[in-house]
Design an enzyme around this catalytic site. Structure first.
Site, PDB file in Angstrom:
ATOM      1  N   LYS A 104      28.023  39.115  42.762  1.00 16.68           N
ATOM      2  CA  LYS A 104      28.777  40.179  42.112  1.00 16.68           C
ATOM      3  C   LYS A 104      30.259  39.878  42.253  1.00 16.68           C
ATOM      4  O   LYS A 104      30.713  39.451  43.309  1.00 16.68           O
ATOM      5  CB  LYS A 104      28.457  41.539  42.737  1.00 16.68           C
ATOM      6  N   GLU A 105      30.969  40.111  41.134  1.00 15.99           N
ATOM      7  CA  GLU A 105      32.419  39.938  41.161  1.00 15.99           C
ATOM      8  C   GLU A 105      33.078  41.214  40.683  1.00 15.99           C
ATOM      9  O   GLU A 105      32.501  41.972  39.902  1.00 15.99           O
ATOM     10  CB  GLU A 105      32.869  38.736  40.330  1.00 15.99           C
ATOM     11  N   LYS A 119      43.909  37.794  34.267  1.00 18.76           N
ATOM     12  CA  LYS A 119      42.813  38.603  34.818  1.00 18.76           C
ATOM     13  C   LYS A 119      42.337  37.926  36.103  1.00 18.76           C
ATOM     14  O   LYS A 119      42.043  36.735  36.114  1.00 18.76           O
ATOM     15  CB  LYS A 119      41.658  38.686  33.823  1.00 18.76           C
TER      16      LYS A 119
END
Length: 156
Positions: free
Chosen positions: A70-71, A83
């Protein structure tokens, strides 16, 4: 142990058009569709693409040394077209990394072209130093090329 790797891809499209993809959840959709040999899916766990959004990247079996990670988007600068995201669960963190950070930048060359740049920064515990070989710019380079192909096919 600290490290940094980066790579760039030139895109013959305006930076603003390229940022429309990179600066939103369109990026995940384009990558998921074009990177099926590596990714099974990209799930939005939380958020709308803004800062704080969490994505779950699930890999095809046997492609990566982990099933998923998960990021979280930690910074999105629409003016500078940058970003930042960081792995918050699974993946690299299970392999001895204390920090795995990815920055995507869109750098305007002129009104009709730009450069997409990906930078990975990582921090790895010394006892896992051999896992530094897991860090590669190849994945982000492939993703930038997939996005480039998508953008050029939709703008021409």
């Amino acid at each position: 142990m600290f490290g940094t790797v980066s790579g760039e891809v030139e895109v013959n499209a305006p930076a603003s058009v390229v940022w429309e993809v990179y600066g939103s959840l369109k990026l995940a959709a384009v990558i998921e569709k074009g990177f099926t040999d590596v990714l099974q899916k990209i799930e939005v766990v939380e958020g709308d693409g803004s800062v704080g959004t969490i994505l779950n990247l699930v890999f095809q079996p046997g492609v990566a040394p982990f099933a998923s990670y998960k990021e979280k988007f930690t910074m999105i600068d629409n003016e500078k077209r940058i970003k930042d995201s960081i792995v918050i669960e699974g993946g690299y963190l299970e392999m001895g990394f204390d920090r795995y950070f990815l920055r995507a930048e869109i750098i305007e060359k002129d009104e009709k072209s730009c450069i997409t740049k990906a930078t990975i920064e990582y921090e790895l515990r010394e006892e896992y130093a051999a896992n530094a070989s897991l860090v590669s710019i190849d994945g982000p380079m492939a993703m930038m090329n997939i996005v480039k192909t998508h953008i050029l096919s939709t703008t021409n």
